[in-house]
Design a protein around this motif. Structure first.
Motif, PDB file in Angstrom:
ATOM      1  N   ASN A  11       0.680  -1.325  -0.193  1.00 43.00           N
ATOM      2  CA  ASN A  11       0.034  -0.095  -0.066  1.00 43.00           C
ATOM      3  C   ASN A  11       0.974   1.317  -0.027  1.00 43.00           C
ATOM      4  N   ASP A  12       0.237   2.565  -0.440  1.00 42.43           N
ATOM      5  CA  ASP A  12       1.006   3.732  -0.628  1.00 42.43           C
ATOM      6  C   ASP A  12       0.487   4.699   0.468  1.00 42.43           C
ATOM      7  N   VAL A  13      -0.205   4.177   1.611  1.00 37.35           N
ATOM      8  CA  VAL A  13      -0.679   5.357   2.709  1.00 37.35           C
ATOM      9  C   VAL A  13       0.294   6.188   2.966  1.00 37.35           C
ATOM     10  N   ARG A  16       0.480   9.029   0.637  1.00 35.76           N
ATOM     11  CA  ARG A  16      -0.850   9.797   0.614  1.00 35.76           C
ATOM     12  C   ARG A  16      -0.681  10.623   1.838  1.00 35.76           C
ATOM     13  N   GLU A  20      -0.615  15.009   1.871  1.00 32.07           N
ATOM     14  CA  GLU A  20      -1.617  15.557   2.296  1.00 32.07           C
ATOM     15  C   GLU A  20      -0.774  16.685   3.165  1.00 32.07           C
ATOM     16  N   PHE A  29      -6.486   8.934   9.391  1.00 33.32           N
ATOM     17  CA  PHE A  29      -5.989   7.454   9.172  1.00 33.32           C
ATOM     18  C   PHE A  29      -6.372   6.601  10.315  1.00 33.32           C
ATOM     19  N   GLY A  36      -8.666   8.216   0.058  1.00 33.93           N
ATOM     20  CA  GLY A  36      -8.199   7.311  -0.422  1.00 33.93           C
ATOM     21  C   GLY A  36      -8.495   5.816  -0.142  1.00 33.93           C
ATOM     22  N   HIS A  37      -7.779   4.970   0.075  1.00 38.71           N
ATOM     23  CA  HIS A  37      -8.394   3.506   0.270  1.00 38.71           C
ATOM     24  C   HIS A  37      -8.295   2.989   1.662  1.00 38.71           C
ATOM     25  N   ASP A  39      -8.197   3.723   5.935  1.00 38.13           N
ATOM     26  CA  ASP A  39      -7.887   3.992   7.515  1.00 38.13           C
ATOM     27  C   ASP A  39      -8.181   2.890   8.341  1.00 38.13           C
ATOM     28  N   PHE A 302      -3.276  -0.351  -2.759  1.00 39.61           N
ATOM     29  CA  PHE A 302      -4.400   0.581  -2.146  1.00 39.61           C
ATOM     30  C   PHE A 302      -3.408   1.865  -2.037  1.00 39.61           C
ATOM     31  N   ASP A 303      -4.242   3.178  -2.483  1.00 42.06           N
ATOM     32  CA  ASP A 303      -3.438   4.546  -2.170  1.00 42.06           C
ATOM     33  C   ASP A 303      -2.627   4.815  -3.168  1.00 42.06           C
ATOM     34  N   ASP A 313     -12.380   0.141  -1.652  1.00 40.68           N
ATOM     35  CA  ASP A 313     -11.170   0.587  -0.784  1.00 40.68           C
ATOM     36  C   ASP A 313     -11.108  -0.793   0.239  1.00 40.68           C
TER      37      ASP A 313
END
Length: 354
Positions: A11-13, A16, A20, A29, A36-37, A39, A302-303, A313
């Protein structure tokens, strides 16, 4: 059947949250309401209990590629190589984001450095986060920073994103295209493989071109792993793996994580969220046919990508498992794909640490 526990390969949270750039990004989160996808609230709903949290040093001013992936074909140029100093800043920044999330979560997210850590996190209901790097531009040729990052918790690394660096060549975003684009590993890349083997760091082959893949296959004593890639036979985009590559991964007792990005799933290679779950199942069927039941997992992206609207998501993961069950996948196989195969290959890789 109830939805299984999910460990996700990519994932790329962290990217993100970095982009932000506000305290609110941390709060949403942890407490719900994030964009995004992912939290923690949606992850709990969908059964997502852990995964590889990627550090991706972005290319400055690189535009969103999804609008440039139309039906009918495309060939996007590789982004220019990223300067080491620029990559260092974003790499350290995203690592700090993950450790800050761990502190702020009050036990709901734990950074894990072993399979035992993952299992311990799950025992108390926490998200098990593994620190991963996607694109090694921050590393020096002598790999001093690798030692520091490993001590901090780094357990998985992809030496390239889809751009070239001092270690290897990435694959461009191109459809239709073979992954056989560019040269093999450079000398620092060969040293990186050897050092990752010594430390027990997983080497992620997603984004690496085909010559580099075969160099790693020859040099590495660890299972071959692609955290978020699909079958080139079904979607001939450069990012996907050929059957020969899949066979080599199977022979090494490695794993491939199914990428949810629609451009790497669809026969037309386009980013289009109107992509049925049947398309994902076709890739799973193909991967299972080449890798066996112990070699297939999930690597959602995701993200970091456009995913099918039927999932939407992290909360939508049960829809995929329902589709697997309808397809005739038994509960044991679904659990393997959901998390057991990841824990197996991590155990076979991390136990080699010096």
């Amino acid at each position: 059947m109830p939805s299984p526990i999910v460990f996700d390969g990519h994932n790329d949270v962290l990217l993100r949250i970095m982009e932000e750039g506000t305290p609110r990004a941390f709060e949403t989160f942890l407490n719900g309401g994030a964009g995004g996808h992912i939290d923690l609230k949606r992850a709990e709903t969908g059964g997502l209990r852990g995964g590889m949290f990627a550090i991706f040093p972005p290319s400055p001013h690189e535009a969103d590629v999804t609008s440039r992936m139309p039906k009918g074909g495309y060939a996007l140029p590789l982004p220019v190589p990223l300067e080491k100093a620029v990559a260092e800043v974003s790499t350290v920044h995203m690592a700090s984001i993950l450790f800050r999330l761990e502190r702020m979560s009050k036990g709901r997210l734990k950074v894990c450095r072993s399979v035992a850590d993952i299992e311990a996190a799950w025992a108390v209901g926490a998200m098990a986060a593994v620190l991963h790097i996607e694109g090694a531009e921050a590393l020096d040729e002598d790999l001093k920073l690798l030692d520091v990052l490993h001590a901090a918790g780094l357990r998985s690394i992809g030496m390239v994103w889809s751009r070239n660096n001092i270690f290897a060549d990435g694959v461009p975003m191109a459809f239709p295209s073979s992954p056989d684009v560019g040269g093999g590993l450079k000398e620092p890349g060969k040293r990186l493989v050897e050092r990752c083997n010594e430390l027990g760091i997983l080497l992620d082959l997603s984004h690496l071109n085909e010559k580099g893949f075969w160099d790693v296959a020859e040099l590495s004593n660890a299972p071959l792993v692609a955290t978020h890639s699909n079958a080139h036979a079904l979607c001939p985009v450069s990012r996907n793996l050929t059957d020969s590559q899949l066979d080599a991964i199977a022979a090494s007792k490695g794993v491939v994580g199914l990428n949810f990005a629609t451009a790497f799933l669809r026969e037309d290679g386009s980013m289009d969220d109107n992509t049925p779950l049947e398309t994902m199942l076709r890739h799973l069927d193909h991967l299972l046919g080449r890798l066996g039941e112990d070699g297939v997992a999930l690597g959602s992206d995701f993200d970091g990508a456009m995913i099918p609207r039927a999932i939407k998501d992290a909360a939508g993961l049960p829809a995929l498992f329902s589709a697997m069950e309808s397809r005739g996948y038994g509960s044991d196989l679904i659990e393997k794909i959901a998390h057991k195969n990841w824990l197996g290959v991590l155990g076979r890789t991390w136990k080699t640490a010096a």
